[in-house]
Design a protein around this motif. Structure first.
Motif, PDB file in Angstrom:
ATOM      1  N   HIS A   1      50.194  10.391 -73.632  1.00 57.05           N
ATOM      2  CA  HIS A   1      49.618   9.049 -73.782  1.00 57.05           C
ATOM      3  C   HIS A   1      48.359   8.924 -72.928  1.00 57.05           C
ATOM      4  CE1 HIS A   1      51.898   8.571 -70.024  1.00 57.05           C
ATOM      5  NE2 HIS A   1      51.056   7.581 -69.737  1.00 57.05           N
ATOM      6  N   LEU A   2      47.637   7.846 -73.164  1.00 55.93           N
ATOM      7  CA  LEU A   2      46.503   7.489 -72.319  1.00 55.93           C
ATOM      8  C   LEU A   2      46.913   6.260 -71.525  1.00 55.93           C
ATOM      9  CD1 LEU A   2      43.525   8.019 -71.557  1.00 55.93           C
ATOM     10  CD2 LEU A   2      42.897   6.376 -73.326  1.00 55.93           C
ATOM     11  N   LEU A   3      46.830   6.361 -70.210  1.00 56.14           N
ATOM     12  CA  LEU A   3      47.141   5.214 -69.359  1.00 56.14           C
ATOM     13  C   LEU A   3      45.884   4.382 -69.179  1.00 56.14           C
ATOM     14  CD1 LEU A   3      49.032   3.616 -67.473  1.00 56.14           C
ATOM     15  CD2 LEU A   3      48.232   5.101 -65.619  1.00 56.14           C
ATOM     16  N   LEU A   4      45.965   3.140 -69.574  1.00 59.05           N
ATOM     17  CA  LEU A   4      44.902   2.174 -69.302  1.00 59.05           C
ATOM     18  C   LEU A   4      45.249   1.624 -67.917  1.00 59.05           C
ATOM     19  CD1 LEU A   4      43.693  -0.592 -71.750  1.00 59.05           C
ATOM     20  CD2 LEU A   4      43.521  -0.695 -69.282  1.00 59.05           C
ATOM     21  N   ASP A   5      44.671   2.244 -66.912  1.00 53.80           N
ATOM     22  CA  ASP A   5      45.036   1.955 -65.529  1.00 53.80           C
ATOM     23  C   ASP A   5      44.490   0.618 -65.055  1.00 53.80           C
ATOM     24  OD1 ASP A   5      46.271   2.797 -63.039  1.00 53.80           O
ATOM     25  OD2 ASP A   5      44.231   3.035 -62.285  1.00 53.80           O
ATOM     26  N   THR A   6      43.249   0.334 -65.365  1.00 51.30           N
ATOM     27  CA  THR A   6      42.634  -0.934 -64.950  1.00 51.30           C
ATOM     28  C   THR A   6      41.659  -1.398 -66.017  1.00 51.30           C
ATOM     29  OG1 THR A   6      42.758  -0.320 -62.608  1.00 51.30           O
ATOM     30  CG2 THR A   6      41.219  -2.086 -63.179  1.00 51.30           C
ATOM     31  N   VAL A   7      41.706  -2.661 -66.309  1.00 50.53           N
ATOM     32  CA  VAL A   7      40.666  -3.314 -67.098  1.00 50.53           C
ATOM     33  C   VAL A   7      40.299  -4.578 -66.325  1.00 50.53           C
ATOM     34  CG1 VAL A   7      42.314  -4.509 -68.624  1.00 50.53           C
ATOM     35  CG2 VAL A   7      39.964  -4.151 -69.374  1.00 50.53           C
ATOM     36  N   ALA A   8      39.017  -4.725 -66.042  1.00 49.86           N
ATOM     37  CA  ALA A   8      38.549  -5.877 -65.270  1.00 49.86           C
ATOM     38  C   ALA A   8      37.264  -6.400 -65.891  1.00 49.86           C
ATOM     39  CB  ALA A   8      38.294  -5.483 -63.819  1.00 49.86           C
TER      40      ALA A   8
ATOM     41  N   HIS B   1      38.081   0.322 -76.711  1.00 46.01           N
ATOM     42  CA  HIS B   1      37.493   1.589 -76.282  1.00 46.01           C
ATOM     43  C   HIS B   1      38.584   2.549 -75.786  1.00 46.01           C
ATOM     44  CE1 HIS B   1      34.438   4.320 -74.795  1.00 46.01           C
ATOM     45  NE2 HIS B   1      35.084   4.361 -73.641  1.00 46.01           N
ATOM     46  N   ALA B   2      39.565   2.025 -75.076  1.00 46.50           N
ATOM     47  CA  ALA B   2      40.677   2.859 -74.618  1.00 46.50           C
ATOM     48  C   ALA B   2      41.415   3.455 -75.813  1.00 46.50           C
ATOM     49  CB  ALA B   2      41.632   2.044 -73.743  1.00 46.50           C
ATOM     50  N   GLU B   3      41.631   2.658 -76.839  1.00 41.29           N
ATOM     51  CA  GLU B   3      42.306   3.152 -78.040  1.00 41.29           C
ATOM     52  C   GLU B   3      41.475   4.240 -78.721  1.00 41.29           C
ATOM     53  OE1 GLU B   3      43.251  -0.257 -80.458  1.00 41.29           O
ATOM     54  OE2 GLU B   3      44.284  -1.226 -78.782  1.00 41.29           O
ATOM     55  N   THR B   4      40.172   4.039 -78.788  1.00 39.11           N
ATOM     56  CA  THR B   4      39.284   5.043 -79.375  1.00 39.11           C
ATOM     57  C   THR B   4      39.342   6.337 -78.582  1.00 39.11           C
ATOM     58  OG1 THR B   4      37.820   3.342 -80.265  1.00 39.11           O
ATOM     59  CG2 THR B   4      36.865   5.536 -79.963  1.00 39.11           C
ATOM     60  N   GLU B   5      39.355   6.224 -77.263  1.00 36.26           N
ATOM     61  CA  GLU B   5      39.437   7.418 -76.409  1.00 36.26           C
ATOM     62  C   GLU B   5      40.764   8.141 -76.605  1.00 36.26           C
ATOM     63  OE1 GLU B   5      37.173   9.083 -74.108  1.00 36.26           O
ATOM     64  OE2 GLU B   5      36.079   8.036 -75.676  1.00 36.26           O
ATOM     65  N   ALA B   6      41.851   7.393 -76.722  1.00 36.93           N
ATOM     66  CA  ALA B   6      43.158   8.019 -76.946  1.00 36.93           C
ATOM     67  C   ALA B   6      43.143   8.807 -78.257  1.00 36.93           C
ATOM     68  CB  ALA B   6      44.264   6.963 -76.963  1.00 36.93           C
ATOM     69  N   ARG B   7      42.598   8.210 -79.302  1.00 33.42           N
ATOM     70  CA  ARG B   7      42.505   8.917 -80.585  1.00 33.42           C
ATOM     71  C   ARG B   7      41.636  10.165 -80.457  1.00 33.42           C
ATOM     72  NH1 ARG B   7      42.127   3.454 -82.375  1.00 33.42           N
ATOM     73  NH2 ARG B   7      44.007   2.857 -83.496  1.00 33.42           N
ATOM     74  N   ARG B   8      40.505  10.040 -79.775  1.00 30.96           N
ATOM     75  CA  ARG B   8      39.605  11.175 -79.598  1.00 30.96           C
ATOM     76  C   ARG B   8      40.317  12.321 -78.879  1.00 30.96           C
ATOM     77  NH1 ARG B   8      36.480  13.422 -75.855  1.00 30.96           N
ATOM     78  NH2 ARG B   8      36.943  11.897 -74.245  1.00 30.96           N
ATOM     79  N   LEU B   9      41.184  11.982 -77.935  1.00 30.12           N
ATOM     80  CA  LEU B   9      41.925  12.982 -77.171  1.00 30.12           C
ATOM     81  C   LEU B   9      43.188  13.467 -77.893  1.00 30.12           C
ATOM     82  CD1 LEU B   9      41.591  11.302 -73.668  1.00 30.12           C
ATOM     83  CD2 LEU B   9      40.447  13.411 -74.429  1.00 30.12           C
ATOM     84  N   GLY B  10      43.463  12.892 -79.069  1.00 33.36           N
ATOM     85  CA  GLY B  10      44.646  13.284 -79.824  1.00 33.36           C
ATOM     86  C   GLY B  10      45.948  12.749 -79.249  1.00 33.36           C
ATOM     87  N   LEU B  11      45.867  11.639 -78.515  1.00 37.63           N
ATOM     88  CA  LEU B  11      47.049  11.048 -77.888  1.00 37.63           C
ATOM     89  C   LEU B  11      47.593   9.933 -78.776  1.00 37.63           C
ATOM     90  CD1 LEU B  11      45.730  11.032 -74.228  1.00 37.63           C
ATOM     91  CD2 LEU B  11      47.397  12.611 -75.251  1.00 37.63           C
ATOM     92  N   PRO B  12      48.911   9.852 -78.928  1.00 41.60           N
ATOM     93  CA  PRO B  12      49.504   8.926 -79.889  1.00 41.60           C
ATOM     94  C   PRO B  12      49.692   7.490 -79.415  1.00 41.60           C
ATOM     95  CG  PRO B  12      51.224  10.236 -78.878  1.00 41.60           C
ATOM     96  CD  PRO B  12      49.908  10.748 -78.343  1.00 41.60           C
ATOM     97  N   GLU B  13      49.472   7.233 -78.125  1.00 39.47           N
ATOM     98  CA  GLU B  13      49.668   5.864 -77.659  1.00 39.47           C
ATOM     99  C   GLU B  13      48.856   5.580 -76.401  1.00 39.47           C
ATOM    100  OE1 GLU B  13      53.622   4.843 -75.789  1.00 39.47           O
ATOM    101  OE2 GLU B  13      54.068   6.884 -76.467  1.00 39.47           O
TER     102      GLU B  13
END
Length: 146
Positions: free
Chosen positions: A69-76, A93-105
């Motif tokens: 997964h991609l952890l969205l650690d901080t959004v401010a 943008h976090a979702e786009t990055e997760a897809r780019r990295l091949g991560l499912p969530e």
């Protein structure tokens, strides 16, 4: 525009995060976790992105890729730019990055006292998975399958 943060952005990032999270200080017995983070380290590791509007940093995003997964650690978002879709753009943008990295969530957590965040994250498609104490904070953990 969203771009990777650069070392010269660190003072602005630190100020923005403190301003964004200041409203929670009266509700908590310690500063929110993002106010204590090492943003120079996040920038150096390539985990920090900034969203700019009119040449100014309006929002900050800290992402941490994990194996599954991609952890969205901080959004401010700067208080001057809140309510203008900056937070939604950063989460997208976090979702786009997760897809780019091949991560499912994408996963995130927020403090229980940051009640305003929960309906926003739910609206964006995140579901609560559990609540737990972690590092002295009562956190709400959420995920979004992509």
């Amino acid at each position: 525009m969203i771009r990777l943060a650069e070392p010269e952005d660190v003072p602005t990032i630190e100020t923005l995060v403190c301003e964004a999270f200041a409203l929670y200080l009266p509700r908590m017995d310690r500063p929110p976790g993002p106010m204590l983070d090492d943003y120079a380290a996040h920038v150096a590791a390539g985990r920090a992105s900034v969203l700019t509007r009119h040449g100014r940093i309006a929002g900050v995003l800290i992402l941490a890729p994990e194996d599954d997964h991609l952890l969205l650690d901080t959004v401010a978002v700067s208080p001057r730019f809140q309510g203008k879709g900056i937070g939604r753009a950063l989460v997208a943008h976090a979702e786009t990055e997760a897809r780019r990295l091949g991560l499912p969530e994408v996963r995130l957590y927020t403090n229980e006292v940051m009640t305003e965040n929960l309906p926003l994250y739910r609206h964006l498609g995140f579901v609560e998975t559990h609540r737990a104490a972690e590092n002295g904070y009562r956190r709400v953990f959420m995920t979004k399958r992509l």
